[in-house]
Each structure stands twice: as structure tokens, then as C-alpha cells.
Design a protein around this motif. Structure first.
Motif, mmCIF file in Angstrom:
data_model
loop_
_atom_site.group_PDB
_atom_site.id
_atom_site.type_symbol
_atom_site.label_atom_id
_atom_site.label_comp_id
_atom_site.label_asym_id
_atom_site.label_seq_id
_atom_site.Cartn_x
_atom_site.Cartn_y
_atom_site.Cartn_z
ATOM 1 N N GLU A 67 39.284 44.619 42.453
ATOM 2 C CA GLU A 67 38.853 43.310 41.963
ATOM 3 C C GLU A 67 38.242 43.427 40.565
ATOM 4 O OE1 GLU A 67 36.233 42.004 44.989
ATOM 5 O OE2 GLU A 67 37.810 41.124 46.260
ATOM 6 N N ARG A 68 37.497 44.495 40.330
ATOM 7 C CA ARG A 68 36.931 44.708 39.000
ATOM 8 C C ARG A 68 38.040 44.954 37.966
ATOM 9 N NH1 ARG A 68 32.323 49.082 38.987
ATOM 10 N NH2 ARG A 68 32.418 48.447 36.787
ATOM 11 N N ARG A 69 39.024 45.738 38.346
ATOM 12 C CA ARG A 69 40.131 45.997 37.423
ATOM 13 C C ARG A 69 40.954 44.739 37.172
ATOM 14 N NH1 ARG A 69 42.368 51.800 39.807
ATOM 15 N NH2 ARG A 69 40.474 53.031 39.308
ATOM 16 N N PHE A 70 41.104 43.918 38.220
ATOM 17 C CA PHE A 70 41.865 42.687 38.032
ATOM 18 C C PHE A 70 41.148 41.736 37.072
ATOM 19 C CE2 PHE A 70 42.688 38.268 39.340
ATOM 20 C CZ PHE A 70 44.045 38.210 39.070
ATOM 21 N N LYS A 71 39.822 41.724 37.127
ATOM 22 C CA LYS A 71 39.074 40.832 36.254
ATOM 23 C C LYS A 71 39.224 41.214 34.779
ATOM 24 C CE LYS A 71 35.549 39.479 39.605
ATOM 25 N NZ LYS A 71 34.100 39.507 39.956
ATOM 26 N N ILE A 94 45.053 45.541 36.272
ATOM 27 C CA ILE A 94 46.101 45.478 37.294
ATOM 28 C C ILE A 94 46.552 44.038 37.448
ATOM 29 C CG2 ILE A 94 45.242 47.485 38.557
ATOM 30 C CD1 ILE A 94 43.958 45.582 40.556
ATOM 31 N N THR A 95 47.711 43.857 38.047
ATOM 32 C CA THR A 95 48.260 42.517 38.240
ATOM 33 C C THR A 95 47.743 41.930 39.554
ATOM 34 O OG1 THR A 95 50.197 43.362 39.391
ATOM 35 C CG2 THR A 95 50.333 43.201 36.985
ATOM 36 N N ARG A 96 48.048 40.627 39.756
ATOM 37 C CA ARG A 96 47.647 39.964 41.002
ATOM 38 C C ARG A 96 48.392 40.558 42.205
ATOM 39 N NH1 ARG A 96 44.900 35.569 42.294
ATOM 40 N NH2 ARG A 96 44.597 35.080 40.090
ATOM 41 N N ALA A 97 49.636 40.991 41.970
ATOM 42 C CA ALA A 97 50.397 41.611 43.064
ATOM 43 C C ALA A 97 49.733 42.909 43.523
ATOM 44 C CB ALA A 97 51.831 41.879 42.613
ATOM 45 N N ASP A 98 49.221 43.687 42.572
ATOM 46 C CA ASP A 98 48.519 44.909 42.947
ATOM 47 C C ASP A 98 47.250 44.596 43.736
ATOM 48 O OD1 ASP A 98 50.461 46.358 41.624
ATOM 49 O OD2 ASP A 98 49.350 46.381 39.729
ATOM 50 N N LEU A 99 46.533 43.553 43.310
ATOM 51 C CA LEU A 99 45.316 43.150 44.016
ATOM 52 C C LEU A 99 45.644 42.666 45.431
ATOM 53 C CD1 LEU A 99 42.279 42.592 44.076
ATOM 54 C CD2 LEU A 99 42.758 40.339 43.061
ATOM 55 N N ALA A 100 46.723 41.924 45.564
ATOM 56 C CA ALA A 100 47.115 41.427 46.887
ATOM 57 C C ALA A 100 47.483 42.581 47.822
ATOM 58 C CB ALA A 100 48.278 40.454 46.746
#
Length: 281
Positions: free
Chosen positions: A168-172, A176-182
Motif C-alpha cells: 500500500e505504501r508503494r502504491f501510494k 507498483i500498479t493497482r493490479a499488483d496491489l490487488a
């Protein structure tokens, strides 16, 4: 007031029951005491002992004491030249002795049949005990397995939670992309589901343990010494020949053969010594 509460709390802690970890040997002893079928086998064994004693006493000396008491009234029909009428009381006692001099093998065959039945009941009890011990070991190890799996799944869930936090920190910051977060979120959700599933399996294993032993599987010790197994197939087969269930079947077969022979001997004559001694008034 605060001091009083502390004293009450310390007192309640001092009288609280101390819980001890349950070992495999203790669980086996509890299961042997808890198993109802084993108690039934013990009753069958006692019945076999009584049948053996009965077979030994069947053709022994038989002593009976017979007593009699009666009232007799005599009425003479009409036309009798010397009529006789009246009544009398009579009583007597007799001591009877019966002893078989020769039974044509009935006694020996009957005792042998009872002994074979007794041995079969002993092997049945041993087999029931072995089955109870095996079932106890299975449920004991199953609880330990599920507990170990639960600890592992909880650790994995904790690691996945940390990975989700970092994702989540990296996504912010756009690393990373939203797909990676999902994908990380799905892994964390699967970790939570795995913990819930293993918790359910542990509850089932603890319930099975309670059904077998009658004890609560809260704190079980690890098994220190594993049982030895045969080194080869030939040794295992030799030990299998001494299995209680197999020996029970062998004794039951021998008992049936002796019982069949006894049924044939019942058709033959028997030499008896009978004596009577009595008094009558």
C-alpha cells in the motif's frame, strides 16, 4: 480500596487451579478408562470365567437334600367287609449323592471348550485395548498437527499483513500498479481464510480427542519417543500372526470344534454312581 482489590485479585490467583500439559501416555490411560466397549469386554471376560468354572463343576459330585411333608385321608367305599377310614400326616427327609464315574470324555471336552472361549474373550479384550490405544494416538497426533498448522498459518498471515502494508505504501508513491496491489490483497485475504479453516479443523480434532479420551485437548505435549516399526516385511508379518484379533478367531474356531465334539458325546451313555439315604415318618 485499591489495596483491598489487589489483595482479592492476588487471592483469586493463588486459588486458581493449575493446568498441566497432557502427555500421550496420560491420554491413553484416560481413553482406556473412558472407552465403553472396553468395559463391555471386561464383562464378557468375567462371564467367560464363570462359564469355565461352571464347566469344571458340571460333572462333579452332586449332593441334594430332599424333604417332604403331606397329609393323607383314607375313605373306604361302601360294601367293603372291613372298612378303614381316617387321616394321617407324614414327613421325611432324604440325602442324595450323584457322582459320574465315567463321562466318555464329556468333562474334558466341555472344560476345553470353555477354556478356548475364555482365551478368545481375553484376545478380544486385548484387541479392543489395542484399537483404543491406536485411536488415541491418531487423535492425539491430529490435534498436534492442526495446532502446528494453525501456528504456521498465523505466522503466514502476519507476514502477508506486513507485505500488504508495504504494498500500500508503494502504491501510494506509484512504485507498483493497482493490479499488483490487488494481488497482494488477495493473498492476504487467502491467508485470513486459511487461518479460519485451520481453526475449524482444530476444533474438530479437539472434539474427536474429547470423544475418545474424555479429556480436553487444550495443552498437549509433543511426543518425545516415536514407536519403533519392523525393519522389514518378514518381521511385520511375523508380528501380525500374534495380532489379538487373529488369535481370537483361532481360539473361537477351536472352541467351536470342541463344542461340536461335545454335542456328539452327549449321545453316548454315561456311568453314574447314585446313592440315597433317608428317613420317613
Amino acid at each position: 480500596m485499591i489495596k483491598l482489590k489487589l489483595l482479592l485479585l492476588m487471592g483469586s490467583l493463588s486459588i486458581a487451579p493449575t493446568s498441566f500439559a497432557l502427555t500421550l501416555d496420560q491420554a491413553i490411560d484416560a481413553a482406556l478408562d473412558h472407552e465403553s466397549q472396553l468395559k463391555l469386554s471386561q464383562l464378557n471376560l468375567a462371564q467367560g470365567q464363570a462359564m469355565l468354572q461352571q464347566a469344571k463343576q458340571q460333572y462333579g459330585l452332586n449332593v441334594n437334600l430332599v424333604g417332604q411333608y403331606g397329609h393323607e385321608k383314607v375313605v373306604t367305599p361302601q360294601g367293603v367287609y372291613v372298612p378303614t377310614e381316617g387321616s394321617r400326616n407324614f414327613h421325611g427327609a432324604e440325602l442324595q449323592f450323584d457322582y459320574p464315574l465315567y463321562t466318555f470324555g464329556r468333562y474334558r471336552t466341555g472344560v476345553n471348550a470353555a477354556k478356548m472361549q475364555m482365551a478368545a474373550r481375553e484376545q478380544a479384550m486385548a484387541g479392543q485395548s489395542s484399537g483404543t490405544i491406536l485411536q488415541t494416538v491418531k487423535v492425539y497426533c491430529h490435534v498436534l498437527k492442526q495446532q502446528a498448522l494453525l501456528d504456521l498459518k498465523i505466522q503466514m498471515r502476519s507476514n502477508l499483513k506486513q507485505s500488504l502494508y508495504e504494498a500500500e505504501r508503494r502504491f501510494k508513491v506509484g512504485m507498483i500498479t493497482r493490479a499488483d496491489l490487488a494481488q497482494v490483497q488477495a493473498q492476504y485475504a487467502q491467508g485470513i481464510a486459511d487461518v479460519v479453516s485451520v481453526q475449524s479443523n482444530l476444533k474438530i480434532a479437539q472434539t474427536q480427542f474429547n470423544l475418545v479420551t474424555g479429556q480436553v485437548a487444550q495443552d498437549l505435549k509433543q511426543i518425545a519417543n516415536l514407536p519403533t516399526i519392523p525393519a522389514n516385511v518378514e518381521t511385520a508379518l511375523r508380528q501380525l500372526e500374534q495380532h489379538p484379533l487373529l488369535r481370537q478367531a483361532q481360539y473361537e474356531q477351536q472352541a467351536a470344534q470342541q463344542q461340536y465334539r461335545l454335542s456328539k458325546l452327549e449321545l453316548k451313555p454315561m456311568l453314574m454312581l447314585n446313592s440315597r439315604a433317608g428317613v420317613q415318618d
